[in-house]
Scaffold this motif. Structure first.
Motif, PDB file in Angstrom:
ATOM      1  N   PHE A   1      -9.608 -12.043  -9.974  1.00  0.00           N
ATOM      2  CA  PHE A   1      -8.225 -11.918  -9.487  1.00  0.00           C
ATOM      3  C   PHE A   1      -7.384 -11.185 -10.541  1.00  0.00           C
ATOM      4  N   PRO A   2      -7.180  -9.881 -10.380  1.00  0.00           N
ATOM      5  CA  PRO A   2      -6.256  -9.207 -11.299  1.00  0.00           C
ATOM      6  C   PRO A   2      -4.836  -9.696 -10.984  1.00  0.00           C
ATOM      7  N   ALA A   3      -4.230 -10.379 -11.929  1.00  0.00           N
ATOM      8  CA  ALA A   3      -2.930 -10.995 -11.649  1.00  0.00           C
ATOM      9  C   ALA A   3      -1.993 -10.799 -12.830  1.00  0.00           C
ATOM     10  N   ALA A   4      -2.066  -9.623 -13.427  1.00  0.00           N
ATOM     11  CA  ALA A   4      -1.280  -9.384 -14.639  1.00  0.00           C
ATOM     12  C   ALA A   4      -0.015  -8.583 -14.369  1.00  0.00           C
ATOM     13  N   GLY A   5       0.105  -8.045 -13.143  1.00  0.00           N
ATOM     14  CA  GLY A   5       1.243  -7.151 -12.831  1.00  0.00           C
ATOM     15  C   GLY A   5       2.580  -7.876 -12.962  1.00  0.00           C
ATOM     16  N   TYR A   6       3.645  -7.096 -13.137  1.00  0.00           N
ATOM     17  CA  TYR A   6       4.971  -7.679 -13.379  1.00  0.00           C
ATOM     18  C   TYR A   6       5.658  -8.159 -12.100  1.00  0.00           C
ATOM     19  N   GLY A   7       5.266  -7.630 -10.972  1.00  0.00           N
ATOM     20  CA  GLY A   7       5.918  -8.045  -9.728  1.00  0.00           C
ATOM     21  C   GLY A   7       7.383  -7.666  -9.695  1.00  0.00           C
ATOM     22  N   THR A   8       7.685  -6.449 -10.134  1.00  0.00           N
ATOM     23  CA  THR A   8       9.105  -6.063 -10.267  1.00  0.00           C
ATOM     24  C   THR A   8       9.842  -6.062  -8.925  1.00  0.00           C
ATOM     25  N   ARG A   9       9.088  -5.862  -7.832  1.00  0.00           N
ATOM     26  CA  ARG A   9       9.772  -5.830  -6.535  1.00  0.00           C
ATOM     27  C   ARG A   9      10.328  -7.194  -6.147  1.00  0.00           C
ATOM     28  N   PHE A  10       9.918  -8.220  -6.862  1.00  0.00           N
ATOM     29  CA  PHE A  10      10.433  -9.562  -6.552  1.00  0.00           C
ATOM     30  C   PHE A  10      11.363 -10.106  -7.626  1.00  0.00           C
TER      31      PHE A  10
ATOM     32  N   PRO B   1       5.146 -16.143 -12.134  1.00  0.00           N
ATOM     33  CA  PRO B   1       4.232 -15.094 -11.663  1.00  0.00           C
ATOM     34  C   PRO B   1       4.406 -14.828 -10.164  1.00  0.00           C
ATOM     35  N   LYS B   2       4.291 -13.565  -9.792  1.00  0.00           N
ATOM     36  CA  LYS B   2       4.369 -13.201  -8.370  1.00  0.00           C
ATOM     37  C   LYS B   2       3.334 -13.975  -7.554  1.00  0.00           C
ATOM     38  N   GLU B   3       2.163 -14.193  -8.150  1.00  0.00           N
ATOM     39  CA  GLU B   3       1.056 -14.864  -7.437  1.00  0.00           C
ATOM     40  C   GLU B   3       1.384 -16.327  -7.109  1.00  0.00           C
ATOM     41  N   MET B   4       2.437 -16.864  -7.746  1.00  0.00           N
ATOM     42  CA  MET B   4       2.813 -18.254  -7.460  1.00  0.00           C
ATOM     43  C   MET B   4       3.914 -18.354  -6.406  1.00  0.00           C
TER      44      MET B   4
ATOM     45  N   ARG C   1      -6.644 -12.404 -20.642  1.00  0.00           N
ATOM     46  CA  ARG C   1      -5.376 -11.684 -20.492  1.00  0.00           C
ATOM     47  C   ARG C   1      -5.575 -10.189 -20.584  1.00  0.00           C
ATOM     48  N   GLN C   2      -4.874  -9.490 -19.717  1.00  0.00           N
ATOM     49  CA  GLN C   2      -4.790  -8.034 -19.866  1.00  0.00           C
ATOM     50  C   GLN C   2      -3.615  -7.817 -20.820  1.00  0.00           C
ATOM     51  N   VAL C   3      -3.904  -7.321 -21.996  1.00  0.00           N
ATOM     52  CA  VAL C   3      -2.870  -7.302 -23.036  1.00  0.00           C
ATOM     53  C   VAL C   3      -1.813  -6.232 -22.761  1.00  0.00           C
ATOM     54  N   GLU C   4      -2.250  -5.104 -22.218  1.00  0.00           N
ATOM     55  CA  GLU C   4      -1.278  -4.070 -21.832  1.00  0.00           C
ATOM     56  C   GLU C   4      -1.484  -3.743 -20.364  1.00  0.00           C
ATOM     57  N   MET C   5      -0.396  -3.516 -19.634  1.00  0.00           N
ATOM     58  CA  MET C   5      -0.509  -3.206 -18.202  1.00  0.00           C
ATOM     59  C   MET C   5      -0.892  -1.732 -18.041  1.00  0.00           C
ATOM     60  N   LYS C   6      -2.189  -1.475 -17.987  1.00  0.00           N
ATOM     61  CA  LYS C   6      -2.591  -0.065 -17.883  1.00  0.00           C
ATOM     62  C   LYS C   6      -3.190   0.242 -16.518  1.00  0.00           C
ATOM     63  N   GLY C   7      -2.901  -0.570 -15.533  1.00  0.00           N
ATOM     64  CA  GLY C   7      -3.365  -0.261 -14.182  1.00  0.00           C
ATOM     65  C   GLY C   7      -4.450  -1.216 -13.698  1.00  0.00           C
ATOM     66  N   LEU C   8      -4.696  -1.118 -12.384  1.00  0.00           N
ATOM     67  CA  LEU C   8      -5.642  -2.048 -11.755  1.00  0.00           C
ATOM     68  C   LEU C   8      -7.072  -1.868 -12.288  1.00  0.00           C
TER      69      LEU C   8
ATOM     70  N   HIS D   1      -7.949  -0.883 -15.210  1.00  0.00           N
ATOM     71  CA  HIS D   1      -7.961  -1.477 -16.546  1.00  0.00           C
ATOM     72  C   HIS D   1      -7.957  -3.008 -16.458  1.00  0.00           C
ATOM     73  N   ALA D   2      -7.210  -3.553 -15.504  1.00  0.00           N
ATOM     74  CA  ALA D   2      -7.179  -5.026 -15.328  1.00  0.00           C
ATOM     75  C   ALA D   2      -8.584  -5.525 -14.976  1.00  0.00           C
ATOM     76  N   ILE D   3      -9.273  -4.787 -14.112  1.00  0.00           N
ATOM     77  CA  ILE D   3     -10.628  -5.196 -13.708  1.00  0.00           C
ATOM     78  C   ILE D   3     -11.565  -5.113 -14.918  1.00  0.00           C
TER      79      ILE D   3
ATOM     80  N   ALA E   1      -4.118 -10.983  -4.918  1.00  0.00           N
ATOM     81  CA  ALA E   1      -3.547 -12.120  -4.177  1.00  0.00           C
ATOM     82  C   ALA E   1      -2.292 -11.742  -3.403  1.00  0.00           C
ATOM     83  N   ASP E   2      -1.646 -10.628  -3.783  1.00  0.00           N
ATOM     84  CA  ASP E   2      -0.440 -10.280  -3.031  1.00  0.00           C
ATOM     85  C   ASP E   2      -0.772  -9.645  -1.674  1.00  0.00           C
ATOM     86  N   ASP E   3      -2.024  -9.293  -1.452  1.00  0.00           N
ATOM     87  CA  ASP E   3      -2.455  -8.960  -0.090  1.00  0.00           C
ATOM     88  C   ASP E   3      -2.997 -10.253   0.521  1.00  0.00           C
TER      89      ASP E   3
HETATM   90  P1  UTP Z   1       1.037  -3.742  -7.936  1.00  0.00           P
HETATM   91  O1  UTP Z   1       0.931  -2.284  -7.778  1.00  0.00           O
HETATM   92  O2  UTP Z   1       1.485  -4.548  -6.756  1.00  0.00           O
HETATM   93  O3  UTP Z   1       1.993  -4.000  -9.189  1.00  0.00           O
HETATM   94  O4  UTP Z   1      -0.365  -4.272  -8.456  1.00  0.00           O
HETATM   95  P2  UTP Z   1       2.783  -5.291  -9.606  1.00  0.00           P
HETATM   96  O5  UTP Z   1       3.225  -5.104 -11.034  1.00  0.00           O
HETATM   97  O6  UTP Z   1       2.000  -6.551  -9.355  1.00  0.00           O
HETATM   98  O7  UTP Z   1       4.049  -5.342  -8.638  1.00  0.00           O
HETATM   99  P3  UTP Z   1       5.365  -4.399  -8.592  1.00  0.00           P
HETATM  100  O8  UTP Z   1       4.927  -3.097  -8.004  1.00  0.00           O
HETATM  101  O9  UTP Z   1       5.895  -4.281  -9.994  1.00  0.00           O
HETATM  102  O10 UTP Z   1       6.301  -5.168  -7.688  1.00  0.00           O
HETATM  103  C1  UTP Z   1      -1.430  -4.548  -7.573  1.00  0.00           C
HETATM  104  C2  UTP Z   1      -2.270  -5.667  -8.142  1.00  0.00           C
HETATM  105  O11 UTP Z   1      -2.885  -5.265  -9.372  1.00  0.00           O
HETATM  106  C3  UTP Z   1      -2.549  -6.158 -10.417  1.00  0.00           C
HETATM  107  C4  UTP Z   1      -1.277  -6.859  -9.961  1.00  0.00           C
HETATM  108  O12 UTP Z   1      -1.167  -8.131 -10.566  1.00  0.00           O
HETATM  109  C5  UTP Z   1      -1.461  -6.922  -8.460  1.00  0.00           C
HETATM  110  O13 UTP Z   1      -2.283  -8.028  -8.087  1.00  0.00           O
HETATM  111  N1  UTP Z   1      -2.371  -5.366 -11.656  1.00  0.00           N
HETATM  112  C6  UTP Z   1      -1.772  -4.137 -11.598  1.00  0.00           C
HETATM  113  C7  UTP Z   1      -2.821  -5.863 -12.864  1.00  0.00           C
HETATM  114  O14 UTP Z   1      -3.364  -6.992 -12.944  1.00  0.00           O
HETATM  115  N2  UTP Z   1      -2.656  -5.103 -13.995  1.00  0.00           N
HETATM  116  C8  UTP Z   1      -2.073  -3.883 -13.969  1.00  0.00           C
HETATM  117  O15 UTP Z   1      -1.967  -3.228 -15.041  1.00  0.00           O
HETATM  118  C9  UTP Z   1      -1.625  -3.385 -12.736  1.00  0.00           C
END
Ligand code: UTP
Length: 278
Positions: free
Chosen positions: A7-16, A24-27, A101-108, A110-112, A129-131
């Motif tokens: 479960f890649p769950a490191a994203g910031y979830g800025t849209r929320f 966390p967005k996942e919660m 932990r994914q230390v830097e947000m470098k994309g999906l 990279h998270a994998i 999980a957001d899908d």
């Molecule tokens: P999103 O593109 O939805 O990004 O990531 P986000 O940061 O979660 O949300 P917004 O766009 O800022 O609102 C798709 C999935 O990939 C994970 C996110 O946690 C989400 O499950 N992800 C994305 C990571 O784990 N690490 C990353 O560097 C990028």
């Protein structure tokens, strides 16, 4: 048999924001259950019993959710409210949770790759999980994909038809149909403009990956948005004929957007309202 689900769950979830400032967005809950628990339950149904979660700063609530809360257990033991914890207790009993932990947000992609140490040298599922997915008429989407994996033993991405104007929100695939609903992928593009999209088939947040993907991701350069994209790594695999796309049975809600989140809430409310207590 695939045991592990990442479960890649490191994203910031800025849209929320501001909801996701300290949570966390996942919660975020759909009715009474956080998004990530729906994903874990789908993975359990598909036969997985190891949940490997890639988190980041500010995501501790996910670990606490999949653990026993002794204080809470003590407070509600023997009361009429105890049953509220039944579902999560079952989940905790059935699987092992591992975290990194994914230390830097470098994309999906990279998270994998950050989750590599949590995955043994075998095929694994990936759930974003957001899908949020549901199949009211039968098996869940991951379970359907696992069936397909048994037959083909290669990477599989779940796809759905989208409105072509939305192609710039998704990875888009093209390929040849080899059986009903199953395509052999020969092209993939991350978030193309509608005029450049090779089809209207969009990748959603369910994948089965084989462990050779990790070496491919390591060699993948940052792509769209400067991020290491799983779509780019999968394109390399597809060139070797190792990727299928599967048109799944069921529904999927983009709970990473406010609109999809509200749609999912309404859908699950209609589905569950008779089981919810006033
Ligand atoms: P999103 O593109 O939805 O990004 O990531 P986000 O940061 O979660 O949300 P917004 O766009 O800022 O609102 C798709 C999935 O990939 C994970 C996110 O946690 C989400 O499950 N992800 C994305 C990571 O784990 N690490 C990353 O560097 C990028």
């Amino acid at each position: 048999m695939i045991r592990r689900c990442l479960f890649p769950a490191a994203g910031y979830g800025t849209r929320f924001l501001p909801a996701t400032k300290a949570m966390p967005k996942e919660m975020l809950p759909i009715l009474t259950k956080p998004l990530i628990q729906y994903g874990v339950e789908e993975a359990i149904e598909a036969g997985c019993d190891v949940m490997a979660i890639v988190t980041g700063r500010g995501k501790r609530a996910i670990e606490d959710h999949f653990d026993i809360s002794y204080e809470l257990e003590h407070q509600i033991k023997g009361t009429s409210k105890e049953h509220y914890l039944n579902e999560i207790r079952l989940v905790i009993d059935k699987c092992t949770f591992t975290y990194t932990r994914q230390v830097e947000m470098k994309g999906l992609g990279h998270a994998i790759l950050s989750g590599e140490m949590l995955i043994a040298d075998e095929a694994f599922c990936v759930v974003l999980a957001d899908d949020l997915c549901d199949n009211p008429d039968g098996k869940g989407i991951l379970a359907q994909m696992n069936e397909l994996y048994k037959k083909y033993r290669c990477c599989i991405v779940a796809v759905e038809e989208i409105d072509p104007k939305d192609s710039n929100k998704y990875g888009i695939i093209a390929g040849e149909e080899i059986e009903n609903g199953v395509l052999k992928v020969d092209d993939m593009v991350e978030k193309p403009d509608p005029k450049d999209a090779p089809s209207n088939l969009a990748i959603i947040g369910r994948y089965i990956l084989t462990p050779d993907i990790f070496d491919v991701i390591r060699d993948t350069k940052p792509g769209k948005g400067g991020e290491i994209q799983i779509t780019d790594a999968l394109l390399e695999m597809a060139k070797q004929g190792k990727v299928l796309a599967y048109k799944f049975q069921g529904k999927r809600f983009d709970c990473g957007s406010v609109e999809g989140f509200v749609e999912a809430t309404n859908y699950f409310f209609e589905k569950e309202k008779d089981n919810l207590e006033a």
